[in-house]
Design a protein around this motif. Structure first.
Motif, PDB file in Angstrom:
ATOM      1  N   TYR A 134       0.823  -1.184   0.012  1.00 24.14           N
ATOM      2  CA  TYR A 134       0.023   0.054  -0.021  1.00 24.14           C
ATOM      3  C   TYR A 134       0.797   1.227  -0.043  1.00 24.14           C
ATOM      4  N   TYR A 135       0.651   2.317  -0.888  1.00 22.78           N
ATOM      5  CA  TYR A 135       1.411   3.527  -0.944  1.00 22.78           C
ATOM      6  C   TYR A 135       0.859   4.589  -0.467  1.00 22.78           C
ATOM      7  N   LEU A 136       1.615   5.424   0.140  1.00 20.73           N
ATOM      8  CA  LEU A 136       1.324   6.718   0.546  1.00 20.73           C
ATOM      9  C   LEU A 136       2.111   7.927   0.013  1.00 20.73           C
ATOM     10  N   ASN A 137       1.898   9.108  -0.233  1.00 21.17           N
ATOM     11  CA  ASN A 137       2.776  10.225  -0.299  1.00 21.17           C
ATOM     12  C   ASN A 137       2.328  11.004   0.534  1.00 21.17           C
ATOM     13  N   LYS A 138       3.314  11.833   1.175  1.00 18.45           N
ATOM     14  CA  LYS A 138       3.014  13.020   2.351  1.00 18.45           C
ATOM     15  C   LYS A 138       1.787  13.913   1.769  1.00 18.45           C
ATOM     16  N   GLY A 139       0.813  14.185   2.947  1.00 15.19           N
ATOM     17  CA  GLY A 139      -0.142  14.794   2.482  1.00 15.19           C
ATOM     18  C   GLY A 139      -1.310  13.996   2.056  1.00 15.19           C
ATOM     19  N   GLN A 146      -8.478   1.020   5.631  1.00 20.26           N
ATOM     20  CA  GLN A 146      -8.218   0.624   4.318  1.00 20.26           C
ATOM     21  C   GLN A 146      -6.882  -0.018   4.456  1.00 20.26           C
ATOM     22  N   ILE A 147      -5.872   0.528   4.925  1.00 19.78           N
ATOM     23  CA  ILE A 147      -4.570   0.057   4.768  1.00 19.78           C
ATOM     24  C   ILE A 147      -4.424  -1.288   5.385  1.00 19.78           C
ATOM     25  N   ILE A 148      -5.152  -1.550   6.791  1.00 20.68           N
ATOM     26  CA  ILE A 148      -5.034  -2.580   7.541  1.00 20.68           C
ATOM     27  C   ILE A 148      -5.837  -3.752   6.749  1.00 20.68           C
ATOM     28  N   GLN A 149      -6.915  -3.379   5.985  1.00 20.61           N
ATOM     29  CA  GLN A 149      -7.741  -4.407   5.090  1.00 20.61           C
ATOM     30  C   GLN A 149      -6.892  -4.787   4.132  1.00 20.61           C
ATOM     31  N   ARG A 150      -6.107  -3.915   3.466  1.00 22.00           N
ATOM     32  CA  ARG A 150      -5.178  -4.491   2.511  1.00 22.00           C
ATOM     33  C   ARG A 150      -3.991  -5.133   2.824  1.00 22.00           C
ATOM     34  N   VAL A 151      -3.145  -4.871   3.719  1.00 23.48           N
ATOM     35  CA  VAL A 151      -1.896  -5.543   3.887  1.00 23.48           C
ATOM     36  C   VAL A 151      -2.126  -6.563   5.278  1.00 23.48           C
ATOM     37  N   GLY A 152      -3.152  -6.111   5.945  1.00 22.89           N
ATOM     38  CA  GLY A 152      -3.307  -7.101   7.272  1.00 22.89           C
ATOM     39  C   GLY A 152      -2.239  -6.642   8.467  1.00 22.89           C
ATOM     40  N   TYR A 185       8.033   9.067   7.652  1.00 17.80           N
ATOM     41  CA  TYR A 185       7.753  10.263   7.018  1.00 17.80           C
ATOM     42  C   TYR A 185       9.054  11.294   7.313  1.00 17.80           C
ATOM     43  N   ALA A 186       9.695  10.940   8.248  1.00 15.37           N
ATOM     44  CA  ALA A 186      10.987  11.761   8.944  1.00 15.37           C
ATOM     45  C   ALA A 186      11.960  11.336   7.813  1.00 15.37           C
ATOM     46  N   GLU A 187      11.926  10.315   6.973  1.00 11.95           N
ATOM     47  CA  GLU A 187      13.142   9.791   6.165  1.00 11.95           C
ATOM     48  C   GLU A 187      12.662  10.021   4.802  1.00 11.95           C
ATOM     49  N   ASP A 188      11.498  10.114   4.572  1.00 16.89           N
ATOM     50  CA  ASP A 188      10.903  10.134   3.021  1.00 16.89           C
ATOM     51  C   ASP A 188       9.334  10.650   3.067  1.00 16.89           C
ATOM     52  N   ASP A 189       9.345  11.314   1.787  1.00 18.73           N
ATOM     53  CA  ASP A 189       8.083  12.048   1.604  1.00 18.73           C
ATOM     54  C   ASP A 189       7.119  10.728   0.952  1.00 18.73           C
ATOM     55  N   GLU A 190       7.558   9.717   0.663  1.00 15.82           N
ATOM     56  CA  GLU A 190       6.807   8.465   0.122  1.00 15.82           C
ATOM     57  C   GLU A 190       6.913   7.375   1.079  1.00 15.82           C
ATOM     58  N   ILE A 191       5.688   6.653   1.286  1.00 13.37           N
ATOM     59  CA  ILE A 191       6.039   5.444   2.127  1.00 13.37           C
ATOM     60  C   ILE A 191       5.490   4.342   1.430  1.00 13.37           C
ATOM     61  N   ILE A 192       5.952   3.111   1.546  1.00 12.35           N
ATOM     62  CA  ILE A 192       5.462   1.815   1.366  1.00 12.35           C
ATOM     63  C   ILE A 192       5.207   1.004   2.575  1.00 12.35           C
ATOM     64  N   ILE A 193       3.900   0.600   2.543  1.00 11.63           N
ATOM     65  CA  ILE A 193       3.282  -0.266   3.718  1.00 11.63           C
ATOM     66  C   ILE A 193       3.137  -1.729   2.869  1.00 11.63           C
ATOM     67  N   GLU A 194       3.704  -2.983   3.806  1.00 12.37           N
ATOM     68  CA  GLU A 194       3.789  -4.049   3.111  1.00 12.37           C
ATOM     69  C   GLU A 194       3.209  -5.147   4.109  1.00 12.37           C
ATOM     70  N   SER A 195       2.631  -6.129   3.579  1.00 10.19           N
ATOM     71  CA  SER A 195       2.186  -7.396   4.419  1.00 10.19           C
ATOM     72  C   SER A 195       3.264  -8.099   5.024  1.00 10.19           C
ATOM     73  N   TYR A 196       3.092  -8.597   6.207  1.00 12.95           N
ATOM     74  CA  TYR A 196       4.121  -9.409   6.698  1.00 12.95           C
ATOM     75  C   TYR A 196       4.122 -10.614   6.048  1.00 12.95           C
ATOM     76  N   LEU A 197       5.694 -11.004   5.720  1.00  9.71           N
ATOM     77  CA  LEU A 197       5.990 -12.437   5.190  1.00  9.71           C
ATOM     78  C   LEU A 197       6.565 -13.318   6.060  1.00  9.71           C
TER      79      LEU A 197
END
Length: 327
Positions: A134-139, A146-152, A185-197
């Motif tokens: 799941y991807y997020l841009n700052k703002g 929705q995030i949790i529904q997608r990646v768990g 966001y303290a490191e980057d203005d784009e975020i990637i949220i991934e399911s646990y493998l």
């Protein structure tokens, strides 16, 4: 003798690790074959640092330094910068314009692989397995449900363009999600949220060595923490077992997919890719195009296991860079 600039430092949180990597390269490159120069690229400026720690400003117009009224220009650059500007394509593009060869991959490959979500998107049509993301841009509006529904849960929140596990969090409970996003966001203005493998984490180096693409022995990562974070990577909170304790079938699959990714992306120089083996199948996490070269780093361990000394590894990188075709 050729003048070799070993660039180290950079503008990201990884600069201290990069300075260590650069020192290792400086200490192991053959000083009887090359004139070696330590070049620090830092936010406060670019400097040649001599044996007495004197600093001389680098002229960015032609990437040269002047010492005792003598101008020194470089035949080749050994890139030991993790993060920006050494791993995101910026320094590669700058050196390309100056027609100075360098040891890492080209600017496009650097930019692509540094951006996790772009790289994963490019590789998806080739059947490379990855986590659900799941991807997020700052703002952007943050819809936790929705995030949790997608990646768990649990899931991982990562800066999209960062290394050395800076800004990464493992989220186990929904209330941890927002603080993890802020940290990323303290490191980057784009975020990637991934399911646990859930599976075995392995790291594999694929490199150009003496004009051949070779896969180095695979390393198994066993972290004392929840995942292979900064502490685990650099402060001894993990076991890195080379060769990995995996089956011959798993080994063959990881080697095949790692080499295939390297070939698909038209890579050059060193690379180190991280995978999670789930049910014997490798899932790609990320690729590093300027992997750590410190004593604790994985790629040097793998090279050693393959019977390649650091001297041979680094000298080969310089020779290959010098032999590439340039305009």
């Amino acid at each position: 003798m050729k003048n070799v600039a070993i660039i180290m430092g950079g503008y990201s949180s990884e600069y201290k690790i990069s300075l260590k990597s650069g020192e290792v390269v400086y200490n192991h490159l053959d000083s009887t074959k090359y004139n070696l120069y330590k070049i620090h690229l830092l936010t406060e400026g670019w400097f040649y640092v001599d044996e007495q720690n004197n600093r001389f400003v680098v002229d960015k117009n032609d990437f040269s330094v002047t010492v005792n009224n003598q101008k020194i220009q470089f035949d080749v650059v050994f890139n030991a910068i993790h993060g920006t500007p050494g791993e995101d394509g910026l320094i590669q593009a700058y050196l390309k314009l100056l027609n100075i060869p360098q040891t890492s991959c080209n600017y496009y490959q650097s930019a692509l692989t540094f951006n996790k979500r772009d790289m994963l998107s490019v590789l998806k049509p080739y059947g490379i397995k990855t986590a659900i993301s799941y991807y997020l841009n700052k703002g952007d509006v943050i819809d936790e449900n929705q995030i949790i529904q997608r990646v768990g849960l649990p899931c991982f929140v990562k800066p999209n363009k960062s290394g050395s596990s800076f800004g990464i969090s493992m989220v186990k409970e929904s209330e941890q999600l927002l603080p993890a996003i802020e940290k990323a966001y303290a490191e980057d203005d784009e975020i990637i949220i991934e399911s646990y493998l859930k599976g075995t984490e392995v790291s594999v180096g694929v490199i150009k060595y003496k004009d051949q693409t070779i896969v180095l022995p695979i390393t198994e990562i066993v972290s004392e923490n929840d995942f292979f974070d900064y502490e685990a990577k650099y402060e001894g909170k993990s076991s890195e077992i080379t060769p990995a304790r995996i089956s011959d079938e798993e080994k063959a699959k990881v080697e095949d997919v790692a080499k295939r990714i390297y070939t698909i992306l038209k890579m050059d120089g060193f690379s180190r890719s991280e995978f999670i083996l789930v049910g014997g199948e490798p899932f790609l996490l990320e690729m590093n195009t300027v992997p750590g070269l410190t004593a604790e780093s994985i790629l040097p361990q793998q090279a050693r296991e393959a019977g390649i000394s650091l001297n041979e590894l680094f000298n080969s990188a310089i020779e290959l860079a010098l032999n590439r075709i340039h305009f």
